[in-house]
Design a protein around this motif. Structure first.
Motif, short mmCIF file in Angstrom:
data_model
loop_
_atom_site.label_atom_id
_atom_site.label_comp_id
_atom_site.label_asym_id
_atom_site.label_seq_id
_atom_site.Cartn_x
_atom_site.Cartn_y
_atom_site.Cartn_z
N ALA A 219 37.24 36.96 32.57
CA ALA A 219 38.61 37.42 32.80
C ALA A 219 38.66 38.85 33.29
O ALA A 219 39.64 39.26 33.92
N GLU A 220 37.62 39.62 33.02
CA GLU A 220 37.59 41.01 33.45
C GLU A 220 36.97 41.19 34.82
O GLU A 220 36.90 42.31 35.33
N GLN A 221 36.51 40.10 35.43
CA GLN A 221 35.79 40.20 36.70
C GLN A 221 36.64 39.67 37.84
O GLN A 221 37.51 38.81 37.64
N PRO A 222 36.41 40.17 39.10
CA PRO A 222 37.11 39.60 40.26
C PRO A 222 36.75 38.13 40.44
O PRO A 222 35.65 37.70 40.14
N GLY A 223 37.68 37.37 40.91
CA GLY A 223 37.44 35.96 41.12
C GLY A 223 37.74 35.09 39.92
O GLY A 223 37.47 33.88 39.94
N PHE A 224 38.28 35.71 38.84
CA PHE A 224 38.61 34.92 37.65
C PHE A 224 39.71 33.92 37.96
O PHE A 224 39.71 32.80 37.45
N LEU A 225 40.65 34.32 38.82
CA LEU A 225 41.76 33.45 39.18
C LEU A 225 41.52 32.82 40.54
O LEU A 225 40.97 33.46 41.45
N SER A 226 41.94 31.58 40.68
CA SER A 226 41.96 30.90 41.96
C SER A 226 43.43 30.62 42.29
O SER A 226 43.99 29.60 41.87
N VAL A 227 44.04 31.55 42.99
CA VAL A 227 45.50 31.52 43.17
C VAL A 227 45.88 30.49 44.23
O VAL A 227 45.29 30.45 45.31
N GLU A 228 46.86 29.68 43.88
CA GLU A 228 47.46 28.73 44.80
C GLU A 228 48.90 28.54 44.37
O GLU A 228 49.34 29.13 43.37
N GLU A 229 49.64 27.75 45.10
CA GLU A 229 51.03 27.51 44.72
C GLU A 229 51.09 26.49 43.59
O GLU A 229 50.56 25.38 43.72
#
Length: 457
Positions: free
Chosen positions: A300-310
């Motif tokens: 959660a503290e690193q880049p790429g933790f989220l895969s953003v989409e609608e």
């Protein structure tokens, strides 16, 4: 070679080239002007003699040349003399640097001129340019010539002296420019050296709290700001790593101790062995859950933790309730659904809501109410899970979101590793939001995830 020396070196190279081109152009221009001036002076003397002769009243060439030499004084680096019948006749009163009329071969060659001619001759003082003007007087058949000579190299030496002064001035200017450039380059590169020194100190001491203070908004200040941002990320990464190691060491020590103790005390009795193996398997399962939760918190503290989409909020809300029904015999309800689409990580939001639902199941009994809802309010998306359980005391509402902070369930026993709500908070913060708990209407707890509504369609 340091960057400072390279900057000053390139600057001096460019300045030196510019000054060299300027000096060469000046030198060429002045020499061309000198040639034009010498040619003009020779022509001017011929014109002056041609205009004066008709008004002189002289009856022979000797008188004409004597009178003209008497009234026409040569300029500096000039000399005049006359030739009559092929022999030197008279010269100017001012002695020349080199007497040309004593050169018999030169005088003989000049005496053969039948029209205005010009040329040059090398002497002990350098090149001399001359013009020979034939002179005729009516009634006097004797051939005569008037000679104008200019000491060309002497006039050229004046240009050489001027260019030499210009060159020395250019060298002095380059020296001053080099000194000023060295000073300015040092001031400009000081923050860069500070970056290097800070990086070296950090490497030696592992102190990631140091930051650069470079005022302004130029490229160097931007470099310092970028370096500070990098240190921020490194500090967070090391902090996450330290927390992960501390948490893992703290939480995994207990089940390891339990497993070792029971294995050491395990006897050959089949019933005892079966009981010990069941306990060990249960502890290993708990360790596996703890490791998975710790890895989630670390990611959660690193880049790429989220895969953003609608993400469709209505579908997300309904699907969470459908999945949660298998967790226990509760009264499941959908409070409200938001008919909106928002850029978010659907899987992470589902994970957070399922953590809240599982937490609500642990703190309620069969038949109790658990409701899930979503709404768009004041430019924010709110996702919540509420239950009719015992609720959360006001003093614990912030504490329970920390790592390994366990609440007390209906049975009065602590359940879980205490990482679920920490994971929920990490997911909310990764979306730029927050999570909090309030008292639900009619009693119980209401956990609310609030994230910014960047875009709604």
């Amino acid at each position: 070679m340091s960057a400072r020396a390279r900057i000053v070196g390139w600057m001096l190279a460019v300045v030196g080239l510019a000054l060299s081109v300027s000096i060469f152009a000046t030198w060429t221009f002045l020499l061309d002007r000198l040639d034009d001036r010498v040619s003009g002076e020779l022509k001017n003397e011929a014109d002056k003699l041609r205009k004066w002769a008709p008004t002189s009243g002289a009856r022979d060439v000797e008188s004409l040349l004597i009178d003209y030499l008497a009234i026409n004084a040569p300029d500096r680096w000039e000399t005049f003399f006359s030739i009559v019948e092929g022999q030197p006749h008279r010269a100017t009163a001012v002695p020349p640097l080199v007497p040309l009329d004593t050169d018999e071969a030169l005088v003989a060659r000049m005496a053969t001129a039948t029209e205005n001619v010009s040329g040059e001759v090398e002497t002990a003082v350098g090149t001399v340019k001359y013009a020979v003007i034939p002179v005729r007087v009516t009634g006097d058949p004797r051939p005569a010539h008037f000679v104008v000579a200019i000491f060309y190299d002497k006039q050229r030496e004046e240009i050489v002296d001027a260019v030499r002064v210009l060159g020395l001035s250019a060298l002095a200017a380059m020296a001053l420019a080099g000194g000023a450039g060295w000073f300015v380059a040092g001031r400009v590169l000081a923050p860069v050296r500070l970056v290097s020194q800070t990086a070296e100190q950090i490497s030696d001491s592992s102190d990631l709290t140091r930051r650069l203070d470079v005022p302004g908004d130029d490229d160097v200040a931007a470099l310092a700001a970028t370096f500070n941002h990098m240190l921020d990320r490194l500090e967070r990464a090391f902090l996450v790593q330290r927390h992960f190691l501390d948490d893992a060491g703290h939480e995994l020590r207990t089940p390891i101790t339990v497993i070792r103790g029971h294995l050491e005390l395990m006897s050959d009795d089949p019933a005892d062995r079966a009981e010990t193996l069941a306990l060990v398997t249960d502890e290993l399962d708990r360790m596996n859950r703890i490791v998975d939760d710790l890895l989630t918190l670390a990611k959660a503290e690193q880049p790429g933790f989220l895969s953003v989409e609608e993400a469709e909020l209505a579908d997300l809300t309904v699907s969470v309730v459908a999945k949660a029904r298998a967790l226990g015999e509760r009264t499941w309800r959908v409070d409200e659904v938001a008919e909106a689409r928002v850029p978010a990580d659907r899987q992470r939001l589902t994970q957070a809501l399922m953590q809240l639902v599982a937490n609500a199941v642990r703190h309620t009994q069969d038949g109790d109410l658990i409701a899930v809802g979503s709404a768009v309010r004041d430019g924010r998306v709110e996702l919540w899970v509420r239950d009719s359980g015992p609720g959360v005391a006001p003093a614990d509402r912030e504490r329970i979101f920390g790592r390994f902070m366990r609440g007390v369930g209906r049975t009065g026993a602590h359940d879980g590793a205490g990482l679920g709500l920490a994971i929920v908070r990490s997911i909310a913060e990764a979306h730029g939001g927050r999570v909090h708990v309030t008292e639900a209407p009619g009693g119980g707890a209401c956990f609310v995830i609030s994230i910014p509504l960047w875009e709604v369609r």
